[in-house]
Design a protein around this motif. Structure first.
Motif, PDB file in Angstrom:
ATOM      1  N   PHE A 181      12.881  -7.045  -9.468  1.00  0.00           N
ATOM      2  CA  PHE A 181      11.683  -6.206  -9.449  1.00  0.00           C
ATOM      3  C   PHE A 181      10.629  -6.786  -8.506  1.00  0.00           C
ATOM      4  N   ALA A 182      10.423  -8.094  -8.557  1.00  0.00           N
ATOM      5  CA  ALA A 182       9.446  -8.740  -7.676  1.00  0.00           C
ATOM      6  C   ALA A 182       9.862  -8.603  -6.212  1.00  0.00           C
ATOM      7  N   LEU A 183      11.144  -8.712  -5.932  1.00  0.00           N
ATOM      8  CA  LEU A 183      11.636  -8.559  -4.560  1.00  0.00           C
ATOM      9  C   LEU A 183      11.396  -7.131  -4.052  1.00  0.00           C
ATOM     10  N   ILE A 184      11.648  -6.147  -4.884  1.00  0.00           N
ATOM     11  CA  ILE A 184      11.409  -4.752  -4.495  1.00  0.00           C
ATOM     12  C   ILE A 184       9.932  -4.525  -4.194  1.00  0.00           C
ATOM     13  N   ILE A 185       9.059  -5.052  -5.053  1.00  0.00           N
ATOM     14  CA  ILE A 185       7.619  -4.904  -4.825  1.00  0.00           C
ATOM     15  C   ILE A 185       7.202  -5.600  -3.538  1.00  0.00           C
ATOM     16  N   ALA A 186       7.733  -6.792  -3.289  1.00  0.00           N
ATOM     17  CA  ALA A 186       7.379  -7.524  -2.069  1.00  0.00           C
ATOM     18  C   ALA A 186       7.816  -6.762  -0.827  1.00  0.00           C
ATOM     19  N   VAL A 187       9.021  -6.201  -0.858  1.00  0.00           N
ATOM     20  CA  VAL A 187       9.509  -5.437   0.301  1.00  0.00           C
ATOM     21  C   VAL A 187       8.641  -4.207   0.514  1.00  0.00           C
ATOM     22  N   LEU A 188       8.326  -3.482  -0.554  1.00  0.00           N
ATOM     23  CA  LEU A 188       7.464  -2.309  -0.424  1.00  0.00           C
ATOM     24  C   LEU A 188       6.076  -2.688   0.099  1.00  0.00           C
ATOM     25  N   ALA A 189       5.558  -3.802  -0.359  1.00  0.00           N
ATOM     26  CA  ALA A 189       4.231  -4.226   0.070  1.00  0.00           C
ATOM     27  C   ALA A 189       4.224  -4.605   1.544  1.00  0.00           C
ATOM     28  N   VAL A 190       5.235  -5.300   2.012  1.00  0.00           N
ATOM     29  CA  VAL A 190       5.294  -5.718   3.420  1.00  0.00           C
ATOM     30  C   VAL A 190       5.485  -4.505   4.335  1.00  0.00           C
ATOM     31  N   ILE A 191       6.292  -3.559   3.916  1.00  0.00           N
ATOM     32  CA  ILE A 191       6.528  -2.363   4.732  1.00  0.00           C
ATOM     33  C   ILE A 191       5.261  -1.511   4.824  1.00  0.00           C
ATOM     34  N   ASN A 199       1.798  -1.954   4.950  1.00  0.00           N
ATOM     35  CA  ASN A 199       0.606  -2.788   5.115  1.00  0.00           C
ATOM     36  C   ASN A 199      -0.522  -2.081   5.859  1.00  0.00           C
ATOM     37  N   ASP A 200      -0.433  -0.794   6.043  1.00  0.00           N
ATOM     38  CA  ASP A 200      -1.489  -0.036   6.716  1.00  0.00           C
ATOM     39  C   ASP A 200      -2.697   0.093   5.793  1.00  0.00           C
ATOM     40  N   PRO A 201      -3.908   0.109   6.370  1.00  0.00           N
ATOM     41  CA  PRO A 201      -5.094   0.320   5.522  1.00  0.00           C
ATOM     42  C   PRO A 201      -5.147   1.762   5.018  1.00  0.00           C
ATOM     43  N   SER A 219     -15.589   4.236  -2.638  1.00  0.00           N
ATOM     44  CA  SER A 219     -14.276   4.128  -2.017  1.00  0.00           C
ATOM     45  C   SER A 219     -14.360   3.122  -0.876  1.00  0.00           C
ATOM     46  N   GLN A 220     -13.181   2.616  -0.506  1.00  0.00           N
ATOM     47  CA  GLN A 220     -13.115   1.601   0.535  1.00  0.00           C
ATOM     48  C   GLN A 220     -11.721   1.608   1.136  1.00  0.00           C
ATOM     49  N   LYS A 221     -11.613   1.165   2.385  1.00  0.00           N
ATOM     50  CA  LYS A 221     -10.291   1.054   3.007  1.00  0.00           C
ATOM     51  C   LYS A 221      -9.753  -0.346   2.736  1.00  0.00           C
ATOM     52  N   TRP A 222      -8.599  -0.370   2.132  1.00  0.00           N
ATOM     53  CA  TRP A 222      -7.927  -1.629   1.829  1.00  0.00           C
ATOM     54  C   TRP A 222      -6.492  -1.534   2.324  1.00  0.00           C
ATOM     55  N   PRO A 223      -5.886  -2.678   2.622  1.00  0.00           N
ATOM     56  CA  PRO A 223      -4.468  -2.647   2.992  1.00  0.00           C
ATOM     57  C   PRO A 223      -3.623  -2.232   1.774  1.00  0.00           C
ATOM     58  N   LEU A 224      -2.635  -1.409   2.026  1.00  0.00           N
ATOM     59  CA  LEU A 224      -1.785  -0.917   0.933  1.00  0.00           C
ATOM     60  C   LEU A 224      -1.052  -2.066   0.246  1.00  0.00           C
ATOM     61  N   ILE A 225      -0.741  -3.123   0.985  1.00  0.00           N
ATOM     62  CA  ILE A 225      -0.068  -4.290   0.400  1.00  0.00           C
ATOM     63  C   ILE A 225      -0.915  -4.884  -0.723  1.00  0.00           C
ATOM     64  N   LEU A 226      -2.236  -4.936  -0.504  1.00  0.00           N
ATOM     65  CA  LEU A 226      -3.129  -5.489  -1.520  1.00  0.00           C
ATOM     66  C   LEU A 226      -3.185  -4.590  -2.750  1.00  0.00           C
ATOM     67  N   ILE A 227      -3.204  -3.297  -2.548  1.00  0.00           N
ATOM     68  CA  ILE A 227      -3.245  -2.352  -3.671  1.00  0.00           C
ATOM     69  C   ILE A 227      -1.943  -2.425  -4.478  1.00  0.00           C
ATOM     70  N   ILE A 228      -0.815  -2.487  -3.786  1.00  0.00           N
ATOM     71  CA  ILE A 228       0.489  -2.555  -4.480  1.00  0.00           C
ATOM     72  C   ILE A 228       0.593  -3.836  -5.301  1.00  0.00           C
ATOM     73  N   LEU A 229       0.255  -4.966  -4.703  1.00  0.00           N
ATOM     74  CA  LEU A 229       0.360  -6.247  -5.416  1.00  0.00           C
ATOM     75  C   LEU A 229      -0.634  -6.326  -6.577  1.00  0.00           C
ATOM     76  N   THR A 230      -1.842  -5.802  -6.372  1.00  0.00           N
ATOM     77  CA  THR A 230      -2.843  -5.835  -7.439  1.00  0.00           C
ATOM     78  C   THR A 230      -2.402  -4.996  -8.636  1.00  0.00           C
ATOM     79  N   THR A 231      -1.898  -3.815  -8.374  1.00  0.00           N
ATOM     80  CA  THR A 231      -1.449  -2.972  -9.484  1.00  0.00           C
ATOM     81  C   THR A 231      -0.224  -3.566 -10.185  1.00  0.00           C
ATOM     82  N   ALA A 232       0.649  -4.202  -9.423  1.00  0.00           N
ATOM     83  CA  ALA A 232       1.818  -4.840 -10.042  1.00  0.00           C
ATOM     84  C   ALA A 232       1.389  -6.003 -10.937  1.00  0.00           C
TER      85      ALA A 232
END
Length: 114
Positions: free
Chosen positions: A13-23, A25-27, A36-49
């Motif tokens: 599960f952690a590997l899947i999340i990491a791959v999704l987060a790296v792919i 990474n657009d704000p 509201s604010q522009k954040w990198p999607l990687i940060l949002i995915i990891l924070t929610t996980a």
């Protein structure tokens, strides 16, 4: 064995999340209650996980505490019952009462009743 399988599933599960987060990474525009604010999607995915993991661990901790309380109650009840068993004296076996039959020969009506 059960713990190892959960660990392996967690790693997958952690590997899947990491791959999704790296792919991804657009704000992106992140809307929350106060703005509201522009954040990198990687940060949002990891924070929610991480937040989901914290919530799941908290709920598991509550359940573990409840189960430990139940175990303590059951162990206390077992100890009470064992003490009650120790206080009782063992019952001595009672010999069955056997009536002796008379030595006289039975009559015809007595034989018919048997």
């Amino acid at each position: 064995m059960k713990g190892q399988s959960f660990f392996i599933l967690g790693l997958i599960f952690a590997l899947i999340i990491a791959v999704l987060a790296v792919i991804n990474n657009d704000p992106v525009q992140f809307n929350y209650v106060f703005g509201s604010q522009k954040w990198p999607l990687i940060l949002i995915i990891l924070t929610t996980a991480v937040f989901g993991g914290v919530v799941a661990a908290s709920l598991s901790f509550v359940k573990i505490v409840q189960l430990r309380g139940q175990v303590k109650q059951k162990n206390k009840r077992i100890a009470e019952l064992e003490e009650e068993i120790k206080q009782h004296k063992p019952v001595e076996p009672v010999e069955p009462v056997v009536e002796e039959e008379p030595n006289q020969p039975a009559t015809r009506t007595e034989r018919a009743q048997l």
